[in-house]
Design a protein around this motif. Structure first.
Motif, mmCIF file in Angstrom:
data_model
loop_
_atom_site.group_PDB
_atom_site.id
_atom_site.type_symbol
_atom_site.label_atom_id
_atom_site.label_comp_id
_atom_site.label_asym_id
_atom_site.label_seq_id
_atom_site.Cartn_x
_atom_site.Cartn_y
_atom_site.Cartn_z
ATOM 1 N N ILE A 1 43.690 51.946 36.379
ATOM 2 C CA ILE A 1 44.526 50.882 37.241
ATOM 3 C C ILE A 1 44.053 51.809 38.742
ATOM 4 O O ILE A 1 44.181 51.095 40.079
ATOM 5 C CB ILE A 1 45.813 51.109 37.339
ATOM 6 C CG1 ILE A 1 46.329 50.317 36.041
ATOM 7 C CG2 ILE A 1 47.021 50.474 38.623
ATOM 8 C CD1 ILE A 1 47.682 50.573 35.469
ATOM 9 N N TYR B 1 57.814 46.809 37.237
ATOM 10 C CA TYR B 1 56.651 46.627 37.993
ATOM 11 C C TYR B 1 56.109 45.746 35.962
ATOM 12 O O TYR B 1 56.514 46.717 34.741
ATOM 13 C CB TYR B 1 55.221 47.396 38.219
ATOM 14 C CG TYR B 1 55.888 47.687 39.243
ATOM 15 C CD1 TYR B 1 54.700 46.402 40.171
ATOM 16 C CD2 TYR B 1 56.600 48.366 39.514
ATOM 17 C CE1 TYR B 1 55.332 47.251 42.457
ATOM 18 C CE2 TYR B 1 56.815 49.023 41.305
ATOM 19 C CZ TYR B 1 56.120 48.376 42.506
ATOM 20 O OH TYR B 1 56.263 48.567 43.706
ATOM 21 N N TYR C 1 52.473 45.025 34.331
ATOM 22 C CA TYR C 1 51.266 44.583 34.074
ATOM 23 C C TYR C 1 50.607 44.452 32.588
ATOM 24 O O TYR C 1 50.377 44.877 31.388
ATOM 25 C CB TYR C 1 50.480 46.533 34.991
ATOM 26 C CG TYR C 1 49.024 46.010 35.328
ATOM 27 C CD1 TYR C 1 48.373 45.127 35.983
ATOM 28 C CD2 TYR C 1 48.080 46.773 34.186
ATOM 29 C CE1 TYR C 1 47.320 45.376 36.607
ATOM 30 C CE2 TYR C 1 47.035 46.824 34.986
ATOM 31 C CZ TYR C 1 46.397 46.198 35.593
ATOM 32 O OH TYR C 1 45.045 46.286 35.992
ATOM 33 N N GLU D 1 43.571 40.388 34.489
ATOM 34 C CA GLU D 1 44.235 41.463 34.671
ATOM 35 C C GLU D 1 45.424 40.896 35.626
ATOM 36 O O GLU D 1 45.815 40.109 37.109
ATOM 37 C CB GLU D 1 44.061 42.692 35.404
ATOM 38 C CG GLU D 1 43.620 42.642 36.428
ATOM 39 C CD GLU D 1 43.299 44.059 37.745
ATOM 40 O OE1 GLU D 1 44.046 44.755 38.034
ATOM 41 O OE2 GLU D 1 42.255 43.564 38.330
ATOM 42 N N MET E 1 49.197 41.767 37.092
ATOM 43 C CA MET E 1 50.622 42.614 38.274
ATOM 44 C C MET E 1 51.784 41.510 38.686
ATOM 45 O O MET E 1 51.877 40.206 39.482
ATOM 46 C CB MET E 1 50.155 43.452 38.917
ATOM 47 C CG MET E 1 51.171 44.374 39.919
ATOM 48 S SD MET E 1 51.492 45.761 38.633
ATOM 49 C CE MET E 1 50.119 47.254 38.959
ATOM 50 N N THR F 1 39.820 47.498 38.353
ATOM 51 C CA THR F 1 40.922 46.412 38.374
ATOM 52 C C THR F 1 41.569 46.560 40.809
ATOM 53 O O THR F 1 40.862 47.576 41.405
ATOM 54 C CB THR F 1 42.398 48.142 38.482
ATOM 55 O OG1 THR F 1 41.764 48.931 38.999
ATOM 56 C CG2 THR F 1 41.965 47.601 36.935
#
Length: 424
Positions: free
Chosen positions: A71, A109, A111, A123, A125, A171
């Motif tokens: 990350i 959060y 992810y 990915e 988020m 990322t």
């Protein structure tokens, strides 16, 4: 703080395995063991991991660390491979998948990440913006532009900068580690938190670096000395001093024609060493760090670790935390952490079974077991509180007799090799 973590196809974890930090309804020491980032969300401040050797305990800790590193840390070159890609041997052509739910400064959060050895394949988020509802921060599919959520209110140039500078082996968030992009505040805050509050596995291994930090920060030194004193090591002070190479050895190095100038320079370079000051009732004396017991050296490092835990909202992981420590000292350390910290998390693997009998401090929802299936060589995760052991029965005894698994199956103590040698 972590609420939940899942991994699939990483080292010995072939199938998706999930570890939860959410507390059960157990009320034991809830003030000391639980923190609520939001009312009703109860997260454990400590997780203890058990399992036989080579069962996957260390692999679990490495998986958690690897996700944070991917990350946060970008690669300098576009053709650089993602070295953290370590799939299960029998499915090494498939990608690794992660999922994590965590809290930072009261924000939630979520992810997801899928990657192989060369690229980030997917990915996503999410985060809680105003109102506490999960909103999309960004989503990214391999070969497609990054899509940013409307709550970020990003300008066209900001979106363009991210899409230009986020390489296929990066990322999205890691791009901030190498580029000065005018990112939205929530992304910068998240980036800074990971940078400063998520620590690598077995951090603080460099004793000289710890001593240097203590010299520049009186709070660190005071805490380390207090813990060493409580541990009854008779240590009243420590200092980082110059180590002088004896003249005869220095001359031998300089006169050795087989050594290159670069090697001579490295060997003759001024060095530092830590010296501990010990005090008895009648005298004082000094001992170098290298001459101290392994327990003293370990506790010196763990004292530095406690400083981070005490500051709050730090995530730290240790493999075999109890190494070289007397059991009473280990208990004292853990109790000190729980009483001193507010919202940090300590995740550690251990072989010390006695902790399972410390019901006043080690709750069953804090204990996780890792077991490797012999028929498939894959690791599985499960929690002690889910095993149906009656609350009046000893968790330690249940583990010892094999009711909880996660133990080595050793078989007979008789060796066939001895029989073979006798016959021949």
């Amino acid at each position: 703080m972590i609420q939940e973590f899942s991994v699939q196809n990483f080292l010995s974890f072939k199938d998706k395995q999930t570890i939860s930090f959410t507390a059960t309804s157990d009320k034991t020491l809830s003030d000391e063991l639980i923190f609520e980032p939001k009312s009703g969300v109860k997260l454990l401040k400590m997780i203890v991991i058990y399992g036989a050797n080579a069962s996957g305990k260390s692999n679990l800790l490495q998986a958690i660390q690897s996700l944070w590193m991917i990350i946060f840390s970008p690669f300098d070159k576009e053709d650089e491979k993602i070295g953290l890609f370590q799939p299960f041997e029998l499915t090494k052509n498939e990608p690794t998948q992660y999922h994590i739910i965590f809290w930072v400064n009261g924000k939630k959060y979520e992810y997801e990440l899928i990657h192989n050895g060369t690229s980030i394949l997917y990915e996503k988020m999410k985060y809680t913006s105003d109102g506490g509802v999960l909103s999309e921060m960004y989503v990214r599919n391999f070969g497609e532009p990054i899509q940013f959520g409307s709550t970020l209110k990003m300008k066209a140039k900001q979106r363009d900068d991210f899409n230009k500078d986020t390489l296929h082996n990066h990322t999205v968030l890691s791009t901030l580690n190498k580029k000065n992009i005018n990112a939205p505040l929530v992304m910068k805050e998240l980036y800074d938190w990971i940078k400063n509050n998520v620590h690598e596995l077995n951090v603080h291994q460099d004793s000289e670096k710890i001593a240097e930090q203590a010299e520049s920060n009186p709070e660190i030194k005071s805490l380390i000395l207090e813990l060493l004193n409580k541990a009854d090591f008779n240590i009243s002070d420590f200092n980082l001093v110059d180590f002088k190479i004896p003249k005869d050895i220095r001359n031998k190095i300089q006169d050795d024609n087989e050594l290159s100038e670069a090697i001579k320079e490295r060997l003759l370079k001024p060095q530092k060493q830590i010296v501990f000051l010990h005090e008895t009732e009648s005298e004082k004396f000094q001992i170098s760090f290298g001459m101290e017991s392994s327990g003293t050296q370990t506790y010196f490092r763990l004292a530095r670790l406690l400083y981070d835990l005490k500051k709050g909202e730090n995530i730290l992981m240790e493999d075999e935390l109890e190494d070289s420590l007397h059991y009473d000292l280990l208990l004292h350390y853990l109790q000190t952490y729980l009483q001193a910290s507010c919202n940090s998390q300590l995740i550690f693997a251990t072989h010390n079974q006695l902790l399972l009998d410390e019901n006043w401090m080690i709750r069953r929802d804090m204990v996780w077991f890792v077991e490797k299936e012999r028929s498939t060589s894959k690791s599985i995760l499960y929690r002690a509180s889910d095993m149906g052991i009656h609350k009046n029965l000893s968790l330690l005894n249940a583990y010892r007799i094999g009711k909880l698994g996660a133990k080595p199956l050793l078989g007979s103590t008789f060796l066939n090799s001895g029989k073979y040698e006798a016959e021949n």
